[in-house]
Design a protein around this motif. Structure first.
Motif, PDB file in Angstrom:
ATOM      1  N   HIS A 427       0.832  -1.216   0.000  1.00 31.17           N
ATOM      2  CA  HIS A 427       0.000   0.000   0.000  1.00 31.17           C
ATOM      3  C   HIS A 427       0.860   1.258   0.000  1.00 31.17           C
ATOM      4  O   HIS A 427       0.502   2.263  -0.633  1.00 31.17           O
ATOM      5  CB  HIS A 427      -0.923  -0.020   1.217  1.00 31.17           C
ATOM      6  N   PRO A 431      -0.798   2.043  -3.845  1.00 31.74           N
ATOM      7  CA  PRO A 431      -2.157   1.816  -3.333  1.00 31.74           C
ATOM      8  C   PRO A 431      -3.103   1.244  -4.380  1.00 31.74           C
ATOM      9  O   PRO A 431      -3.992   0.456  -4.049  1.00 31.74           O
ATOM     10  CB  PRO A 431      -2.585   3.213  -2.870  1.00 31.74           C
ATOM     11  N   VAL A 473      -7.705   0.400   1.782  1.00 36.14           N
ATOM     12  CA  VAL A 473      -8.121   0.692   0.410  1.00 36.14           C
ATOM     13  C   VAL A 473      -9.468   1.403   0.339  1.00 36.14           C
ATOM     14  O   VAL A 473      -9.812   1.950  -0.723  1.00 36.14           O
ATOM     15  CB  VAL A 473      -8.174  -0.607  -0.417  1.00 36.14           C
TER      16      VAL A 473
END
Length: 968
Positions: A427, A431, A473
């Motif tokens: 991430h 991302p 997310v």
């Protein structure tokens, strides 16, 4: 008469010349001018061979050794270290003729303190002798001599034929130890045997012979056999017979050779030595010494280690790299602990730096690091999370490798920690890539399968991973929040916090300093050698005076009545021997501290200490369990000693005593030692019998903790302050006395035979089959109205006191958490490796019976019964392909216990395990058709399988509609 006196051996001492008035040593007879001095002159190797065979004196021998050691190359062009017929004859003469006579003199001379600088350096004389023998021919000659002496001892009936065989065996062993001593010995042997490096074929032959002699166990096996046959257990002196010490020496020799910038041919030889030495049985010792010498010291050489890895095959390279990760875990991170890992960031950073240096290119990372993290049995299951953090720190900047790890981990859901750590790193790099993975079909299937799992742990991990990845997310509106109480616990918060961990690779200085501290601490714990006592000077005794004899008549007729005779003394057990020389006054006392017990176990050469350690360990461990921290501080070390001890002295009841010691240790520290033994059962380098002892001890310890049995050592382990006096015990605690306790039948766990676990399993299955057999007997004998009492009622009457416990079962959750689930979880990984030693039929049968014992000990009142039932039933069905009779017996025993424990909730069992019940009935029907019967074990398996199938058929008939619905 002269023929009756034959010398056993002849030893020639060194002749020292007379001292001059100024204290200097004068010339010896051999150095004096004349004909004898001409005889000592050696001008060719043939003269040296003739001199060695002619029983030379000390000075002549030294002259021959100086010539053969090539100390004057301008005079002597002969090289004894190169293989040739003449060098073989000279080496044979040195080993068989010179060593038996001059070795004691050379060895003692090397230990003397040189007070006068003008005297001959005797240490140099010993070095000359060893230099002449330090070759491949010399090593093989010593080994052949040792084999010949061993065969001669074996050939003698009732003992050795010659009285000097034992002395010669010890002499050759000492010579072998001195010849191989030193880290540079292997390299020097190879270099001296191959002076011309252009002859590739000859060098290859020498390399093959060197590997065969040193790395295939020939030295250790020959030395150990000779030492045992000679009756001299002196492993502290003859280190070549100790496999662990020999492996350490060989590993340090390889490391020393690698540091000296070897050629490609030498590098390949070092790689072959390393690979072959791992078969000696001590891979952890060999790899640990190699890592410590090349990577974790200030004088280490990382480039040399990388060169060594390049010389290995891909499979062996992976094994060495995985051993490095395991070594870092055991040395710097210790036991799994979520609390400790948070405070080890500097060590994790240093470990990451070392791993990144070893994984020098992308191909290495993709082949080994990615496979270790995402493999089916990778990422070190059961190890500390710190090593996983260190490995991920190496991939912190590699987006491609991180995505590869995540994709494979999500497909298998091997470890939730790997998924969470990898998601955090990915991430921070990309991302968008993580969001794409979280929307994939693989991820959704993984989370949904875990949420629908009947196991509590699987559901918990599925919810944790789902919420953690959603927090990365998704925004606040669409973020996943299950609103479950389990997600508010500290454990859940710790798991979800893994996505925020970001370690960086740093310098390895802290590892080097800590490794040096560990080495220094280990050396300080070695027992210090006592300095020899100085010899006391004789004291002149004063001249004794001549006694004066006085004769006097005494009238005893009146005084005899007044003499009172002494009472007869009690018999002394130590004075019972007729021969005073056989009385021993230095017998060791029984240990009263755990550290003393450990020292007794380590002293493998003392019969008395080994016997005392085995007999007192169960009671001492139980007595010290709650008295201070002695047991908890030394639990791991004591467990390793108990498992690894060998029956060297052929003790009576050795295996029962060892099993009682392991059982006492698990009962004393169940929360820490039960998972430790479960891990050791799968990962430890032990034999099948040792693994069987571990798994049997786990089952017996669970029954004792649940209150089914009480060991005979429990009463002996209580402190005297907690016991009544002997008279009060007889009054209140005597069986059958008024107010006393009635001992329950079968509640005393006495001596444990090797089949203790089998007996317990048979007793459990007998109680399961008794009602079924009674019902069948009633059906055969006619209607119940014509009988005074039915077989079924009699069986029910006998079945009422079926569960007999000497203590209430307050440890059901402890058994499921610390005993059951660590075993079943690791067996899932072992089943994926067909070559695992755990899959041996007899060992697997013992494992299944232990699972049955654990479920039975936990009982129907445990809160984890549903998870234990689901896990156990799944294991039985997973082992259907193993058709061996012992495995079938263990599997059917597990099914019988599961059906009996779940007797009060058959409806819930059908709701949760409907499909498994139907498959089990079909499988049991196939078992009855495949097992023919006729033998005791086969009949027992058939009877138990029939009983389980009858009970399951009754359940199926009662809840047929429910089962059909679940199957649809």
């Amino acid at each position: 008469m002269d023929d009756f006196f034959t010398p056993v051996s002849t030893t020639y001492t060194k002749s020292k010349g007379p001292k001059s008035p100024n204290g200097q040593v004068g010339p010896s007879e051999a150095d004096a001018p004349g004909p004898k001095n001409q005889r000592t002159g050696i001008s060719s190797p043939e003269d040296a061979l003739e001199t060695l065979r002619a029983q030379p004196d000390y000075d002549t021998l030294i002259s021959a050794l100086k010539y053969l050691s090539n100390s004057e190359p301008t005079v002597n062009s002969f090289d004894i270290h190169v293989s040739s017929p003449l060098s073989a004859q000279i080496t044979q003469a040195l080993v068989t003729e010179i060593a038996p006579n001059y070795w004691p003199l050379l060895r003692e001379g090397s230990l003397e303190v040189q007070d006068d600088l003008q005297t001959r350096d005797k240490t140099t004389d010993l070095a000359l002798f060893l230099t002449c023998l330090r070759s491949l021919a010399g090593l093989n000659t010593i080994l052949l001599r040792l084999r010949a002496l061993t065969q001669e001892i074996k050939a003698g009936k009732g003992g050795p034929k010659r009285p000097d065989l034992t002395l010669n065996v010890n002499l050759v062993l000492e010579l072998l130890c001195a010849l191989l001593e030193g880290d540079d010995t292997v390299r020097s042997i190879w270099l001296r045997a191959t002076p011309q490096n252009d002859d590739r074929l000859k060098n290859h032959q020498v390399s093959h012979e060197l590997v065969s002699s040193l790395a295939r166990g020939k030295v250790v096996s020959l030395a150990a056999e000779a030492e045992a046959l000679a009756g001299e257990a002196r492993s502290s002196t003859h280190w070549v017979s100790n496999g662990q010490r020999y492996s350490k020496w060989l590993s340090l020799s390889i490391a020393s050779w690698i540091k000296n910038d070897p050629s490609d041919e030498e590098l390949n030889l070092c790689g072959e030595l390393l690979v072959r030495s791992l078969s000696l049985g001590y891979p952890e010792v060999i790899n640990g010494q190699l890592f410590d010498a090349l990577l974790l010291r200030k004088d280490g050489n990382l480039k040399a280690f990388i060169r060594l890895l390049g010389a290995l095959s891909p499979a062996e390279r992976g094994r060495v790299f995985y051993s490095l990760l395991q070594y870092l875990t055991s040395t710097f991170f210790g036991k799994p602990s979520t609390e400790e890992a948070s405070t080890q960031s500097p060590v994790i950073s240093a470990a990451a730096g070392l791993i990144r240096q070893v994984a020098y290119d992308d191909a290495f990372k993709k082949t080994y690091i990615v496979d270790w993290l995402a493999g089916p049995v990778g990422a070190g299951p059961g190890a500390n999370i710190a090593i996983r953090r260190a490995v991920f720190a190496c991939l912190a900047a590699d987006e491609h490798h991180l995505a590869d790890v995540l994709e494979k981990s999500m497909d298998q859901f091997a470890l939730a920690q790997v998924i969470l750590l990898g998601s955090g790193y990915l991430h921070r790099l990309s991302p968008r890539k993580l969001k794409s993975l979280s929307r994939s079909r693989t991820y959704l299937a993984m989370v949904s399968n875990r949420l629908n799992s009947p196991q509590t742990t699987a559901r918990f991990l599925g919810m944790t991973v789902g919420e953690a990845l959603s927090s990365l997310v998704d925004d606040e509106k669409t973020r996943l929040d299950l609103h479950m109480d389990e997600m508010q616990t500290n454990e859940a918060k710790w798991y979800k916090g893994l996505v925020n961990i970001a370690d960086e690779a740093g310098p390895v200085d802290i590892l080097i300093s800590r490794s040096a501290a560990v080495t220094k601490h280990a050396e300080s714990r070695k027992p210090a050698q006592l300095a020899p006592k100085p010899k006391s000077k004789p004291v002149a005794k004063p001249a004794a005076e001549k006694p004066k004899f006085i004769i006097e008549e005494v009238d005893t007729s009146e005084s005899e009545d007044d003499i009172v005779p002494y009472a007869k003394p009690d018999s002394d057990a130590e004075d019972s021997d007729d021969d005073p020389a056989l009385v021993r006054r230095d017998k060791p006392k029984a240990p009263v501290y755990i550290r003393t017990l450990i020292s007794y176990f380590r002293d493998t050469d003392s019969y008395d200490k080994q016997l005392l350690a085995l007999t007192t360990a169960p009671s001492l461990i139980r007595r010290k369990a709650t008295f201070g921290t002695e047991v908890s501080d030394h639990a791991d070390e004591l467990a390793s000693l108990l498992i690894g001890i060998h029956d060297k002295f052929d003790f009576e009841n050795f295996y029962e005593l060892r099993l009682q010691g392991i059982l006492a240790l698990i009962v004393a520290q169940p929360k820490t030692m039960a998972p430790w033994f479960a891990k050791t059962f799968f990962d430890g380098d032990y034999s099948i019998s040792q693994r069987a002892a571990i798994i049997a001890a786990l089952g017996l310890a669970a029954r004792e903790l649940a209150g089914y049995e009480q060991s005979e050592y429990s009463a002996a382990a209580s402190f005297p302050s907690k016991r009544l006096s002997e008279k009060m015990e007889q009054q209140y605690l005597e069986p059958g006395a008024q107010g006393g306790e009635q001992h329950l039948p079968g509640s005393s766990l006495g001596a444990l035979p090797p089949t203790a676990l089998d007996s317990i399993a048979q007793s459990m299955t007998s109680s399961f089959l008794a009602p079924i057999a009674a019902t069948a007997a009633d059906n055969v004998t006619g209607p119940d109205a014509l009988k005074l009492s039915t077989f079924k009622s009699k069986a029910a009457a006998r079945k009422k006191p079926r569960v007999v416990r000497s203590a209430p079962n307050t440890t059901a959750n402890l058994i499921s958490t610390c005993f059951f689930f660590p075993l079943t979880a690791r067996l899932q990984h072992a089943l994926r490796n067909p070559s695992s030693q755990v899959l041996d039929p007899h060992l697997l049968s013992t494992f299944l019976k232990t699972i049955a014992v654990l479920v039975h000990a936990a009982g129907p009142s445990t809160t984890s019964l549903q998870d234990m039932t689901s896990e156990s039933w799944g294991l039985v069905l997973a082992l259907r392909s193993h058709s061996e009779l012992p495995v079938l017996a263990g599997a059917v025993t597990v099914l019988a216990v599961l059906v009996e424990v779940n007797e009060g909730d058959y409806r819930g069992l059908c709701e949760r395990q409907g499909k498994e019940i139907v498959e089990t009935v079909e499988w049991l029907s196939a078992v009855l058709g495949g097992v023919r019967g006729g033998e005791t074990e086969e009949d027992r398996v058939r009877g138990l399988a029939a009983g389980v199938m009858i009970r399951l058929n009754e359940v199926v008939e009662r809840y047929q509609v429910l089962l059909m619905g679940s199957l649809v």
